[in-house]
Design a protein around this motif. Structure first.
Motif, PDB file in Angstrom:
ATOM      1  N   GLU A   4      -4.433 -31.911  34.486  1.00  0.00           N
ATOM      2  CA  GLU A   4      -5.100 -33.264  35.046  1.00  0.00           C
ATOM      3  C   GLU A   4      -6.379 -33.462  34.831  1.00  0.00           C
ATOM      4  O   GLU A   4      -7.127 -32.578  34.642  1.00  0.00           O
ATOM      5  CB  GLU A   4      -4.850 -33.284  36.376  1.00  0.00           C
ATOM      6  N   PRO A   5      -6.917 -34.578  34.513  1.00  0.00           N
ATOM      7  CA  PRO A   5      -8.207 -35.098  34.588  1.00  0.00           C
ATOM      8  C   PRO A   5      -9.133 -34.617  35.979  1.00  0.00           C
ATOM      9  O   PRO A   5      -8.343 -34.564  36.984  1.00  0.00           O
ATOM     10  CB  PRO A   5      -8.258 -36.306  34.188  1.00  0.00           C
ATOM     11  N   PRO A   6     -10.459 -34.726  35.806  1.00  0.00           N
ATOM     12  CA  PRO A   6     -11.214 -34.302  37.054  1.00  0.00           C
ATOM     13  C   PRO A   6     -10.830 -35.260  38.470  1.00  0.00           C
ATOM     14  O   PRO A   6     -11.072 -34.593  39.306  1.00  0.00           O
ATOM     15  CB  PRO A   6     -12.609 -34.451  36.611  1.00  0.00           C
ATOM     16  N   GLU A   7     -10.558 -36.273  38.118  1.00  0.00           N
ATOM     17  CA  GLU A   7     -10.040 -37.264  39.187  1.00  0.00           C
ATOM     18  C   GLU A   7      -8.694 -37.032  39.489  1.00  0.00           C
ATOM     19  O   GLU A   7      -8.289 -37.678  40.713  1.00  0.00           O
ATOM     20  CB  GLU A   7     -10.409 -38.592  38.875  1.00  0.00           C
ATOM     21  N   GLY A   8      -7.781 -36.267  38.712  1.00  0.00           N
ATOM     22  CA  GLY A   8      -6.534 -36.203  39.057  1.00  0.00           C
ATOM     23  C   GLY A   8      -5.480 -37.253  38.680  1.00  0.00           C
ATOM     24  O   GLY A   8      -6.319 -38.396  38.300  1.00  0.00           O
ATOM     25  N   GLU A   9      -4.344 -37.083  38.540  1.00  0.00           N
ATOM     26  CA  GLU A   9      -3.296 -38.123  38.073  1.00  0.00           C
ATOM     27  C   GLU A   9      -3.377 -39.224  39.070  1.00  0.00           C
ATOM     28  O   GLU A   9      -3.511 -39.186  40.097  1.00  0.00           O
ATOM     29  CB  GLU A   9      -2.325 -37.599  37.161  1.00  0.00           C
ATOM     30  N   THR A  10      -2.904 -40.476  38.616  1.00  0.00           N
ATOM     31  CA  THR A  10      -2.898 -41.721  39.355  1.00  0.00           C
ATOM     32  C   THR A  10      -2.107 -41.699  40.543  1.00  0.00           C
ATOM     33  O   THR A  10      -2.656 -41.967  41.700  1.00  0.00           O
ATOM     34  CB  THR A  10      -2.254 -42.721  38.387  1.00  0.00           C
ATOM     35  N   THR A  11      -0.921 -40.988  40.611  1.00  0.00           N
ATOM     36  CA  THR A  11      -0.143 -40.880  42.048  1.00  0.00           C
ATOM     37  C   THR A  11      -0.743 -40.013  42.869  1.00  0.00           C
ATOM     38  O   THR A  11      -0.009 -39.923  43.867  1.00  0.00           O
ATOM     39  CB  THR A  11       1.292 -40.232  41.580  1.00  0.00           C
ATOM     40  N   ARG A  12      -1.861 -39.313  42.699  1.00  0.00           N
ATOM     41  CA  ARG A  12      -2.480 -38.549  43.649  1.00  0.00           C
ATOM     42  C   ARG A  12      -3.311 -39.418  44.736  1.00  0.00           C
ATOM     43  O   ARG A  12      -3.577 -39.231  45.813  1.00  0.00           O
ATOM     44  CB  ARG A  12      -3.329 -37.384  42.980  1.00  0.00           C
ATOM     45  N   HIS A  13      -3.407 -40.707  44.381  1.00  0.00           N
ATOM     46  CA  HIS A  13      -4.359 -41.388  45.085  1.00  0.00           C
ATOM     47  C   HIS A  13      -3.713 -42.750  45.581  1.00  0.00           C
ATOM     48  O   HIS A  13      -4.485 -43.887  45.978  1.00  0.00           O
ATOM     49  CB  HIS A  13      -5.506 -41.866  44.261  1.00  0.00           C
ATOM     50  N   LEU A  14      -2.348 -42.919  45.696  1.00  0.00           N
ATOM     51  CA  LEU A  14      -1.858 -44.255  45.880  1.00  0.00           C
ATOM     52  C   LEU A  14      -1.598 -44.639  47.295  1.00  0.00           C
ATOM     53  O   LEU A  14      -1.526 -45.560  47.669  1.00  0.00           O
ATOM     54  CB  LEU A  14      -0.501 -44.256  44.937  1.00  0.00           C
ATOM     55  N   VAL A  15      -1.611 -43.628  48.188  1.00  0.00           N
ATOM     56  CA  VAL A  15      -1.111 -43.673  49.533  1.00  0.00           C
ATOM     57  C   VAL A  15      -2.370 -43.404  50.538  1.00  0.00           C
ATOM     58  O   VAL A  15      -2.746 -42.054  50.447  1.00  0.00           O
ATOM     59  CB  VAL A  15       0.161 -43.192  50.094  1.00  0.00           C
TER      60      VAL A  15
END
Length: 409
Positions: free
Chosen positions: A39-50
């Motif tokens: 994963e990139p430093p910001e994490g993959e997209t679904t880590r931040h959706l909720v």
């Protein structure tokens, strides 16, 4: 005694986001492979959706994986990635074509490090004039005819679940297994690339051929008026107490069984499917009124006794309460942070690794472990983390913001 999965001992590297690639590696994980999710430093997209934290997608399809958080734009991050590829069996990703080239995640680059690598790239589009374009699940639905007939208030709309993403993940697994089975096979087997668009074409084959058939028979192309089969008496109907039952009536025998089950007379002028299609409104009213006279429990017993295919239309919060889901249990308990979840398992137990699955990883939770396994010393790992080439997990922050007024955004 636990059963080892058929892919035990295989190492899979995933560079995935959203659904298609993570779903594919989720299946490979359930089959016993070790999956390292880069994963990139910001994490993959679904880590931040909720609420700024992981979504249901992340929890369901990333449990049991290892999170290695690398900055692939940094020289040390790239070096660690190359070292990992050299000892892996599979690299699987759904990066855009441009991002894949920029980050060195191509078959040519990986095969130069490991000639035996099985490389799988799930793209928006496969080979063709649009192969550089980006496509997501709804774009593939729109381009392959699915969306045209699925309308909400007259507006073409995407289906609810991301089926084409998940089908693409399944196709990726099939292709990877085929390549692993043919050890020593050529580049054509090991360099796997295909698109969500091509996946959608294959899934839509029945409907696309059906339109051609109607063109031959009617002299004009004609699609179904809705996503529902154009068969009267086939669909969802409301029972007396407000529950919904979905009934399947494909044949004349199905119709006769239904009439016996709900105790209505099977009129001779409705005996054939052609008759019923000519009297669609009458048949729909008959079925609707017949179902409305029953409570669901009694109706279900009568339909089962008559051999009529049916089920209750369940809301998502009730699905895993059904006896068929629980006996035997078809889902696993997944602890994550301070919460507990239940996630359905791969549906072929004979192929699955039956050892307990771990929770989804925190971002970078296994960064130190994986880098140490690649031969990096503790001081080197600390230096990479300090320089931003790698990220290790933080466990001192909550995953989700607290609820405020029922807002999940």
């Amino acid at each position: 005694m636990f059963q080892k999965g058929v892919l035990a001992g295989r190492r899979v590297i995933e560079l995935g986001s959203m659904i298609a690639a993570p779903f594919a590696t989720h299946i490979l994980d359930e089959l016993g492979a070790e999956v390292i999710k880069i994963e990139p430093p910001e994490g993959e997209t679904t880590r931040h959706l909720v609420r700024g934290g992981p979504s249901g997608t992340f929890i369901a399809y990333n449990r049991g994986k290892k999170s290695l958080c690398l900055n692939l734009q940094a020289e040390d991050g790239q070096a660690a990635f190359r070292r990992l590829v050299a000892g892996a069996d599979v690299v699987l990703h759904n990066l855009s074509p441009g991002a894949a080239r920029k980050l060195g995640v191509t078959y040519e680059a990986c095969a130069a490090l490991n000639p035996k690598i099985v490389f799988c790239h799930i793209r928006g589009y496969g080979a063709g004039p649009m192969q550089e374009e980006i496509a997501s699940n709804p774009i593939a639905e729109a381009a392959t005819g699915v969306m045209f007939s699925n309308r909400v208030n007259g507006r073409p709309s995407r289906l609810g679940p991301s089926y084409l993403d998940q089908f693409a993940g399944c196709y990726a697994v099939i292709a990877v297994l085929a390549a692993l089975l043919e050890e020593g096979g050529g580049v054509g087997r090991r360099n796997i690339a295909f698109g969500l668009y091509e996946t959608g074409l294959h899934i839509a084959a029945r409907d696309l051929v059906g339109v051609q058939l109607k063109s031959h028979l009617l002299g004009r192309p004609e699609t179904e008026p809705s996503p529902e089969f154009a068969i009267p008496g086939y669909g969802a109907y409301e029972t007396r107490e407000g529950r919904w039952v979905y009934i399947v009536m494909l044949s004349d025998e199905h119709w006769r069984r239904f009439c016996r089950a709900v105790e209505v007379e099977a009129d001779a002028d409705l005996a054939t499917l052609r008759d019923r299609r000519r009297s669609r409104d009458r048949v729909e009213a008959l079925v609707r009124d017949a179902v409305r006279r029953w409570d669901y429990g009694a109706l279900s017993e009568a339909l089962s006794a008559a051999g009529v295919g049916h089920t209750e239309v369940l809301s998502a919060d009730r699905v895993l309460e059904a006896p068929q889901a629980r006996e035997p249990r078809k889902f696993s308990d997944v602890p994550f942070a301070d919460y507990g979840f239940q996630a359905p398992d791969f549906p072929v137990p004979a192929c699955r690794d039956t050892e307990p699955f771990g929770p989804p990883p925190r971002l970078g939770e296994q960064t130190r472990e994986v880098l140490a396994g690649l031969g990096y010393g503790a001081a080197q790992i600390d230096a990479m983390i300090a320089a931003g080439a790698a990220v290790a997990a933080r466990t001192d922050t909550p995953l989700w913001a607290k609820a405020t007024g029922g807002d999940l955004s």
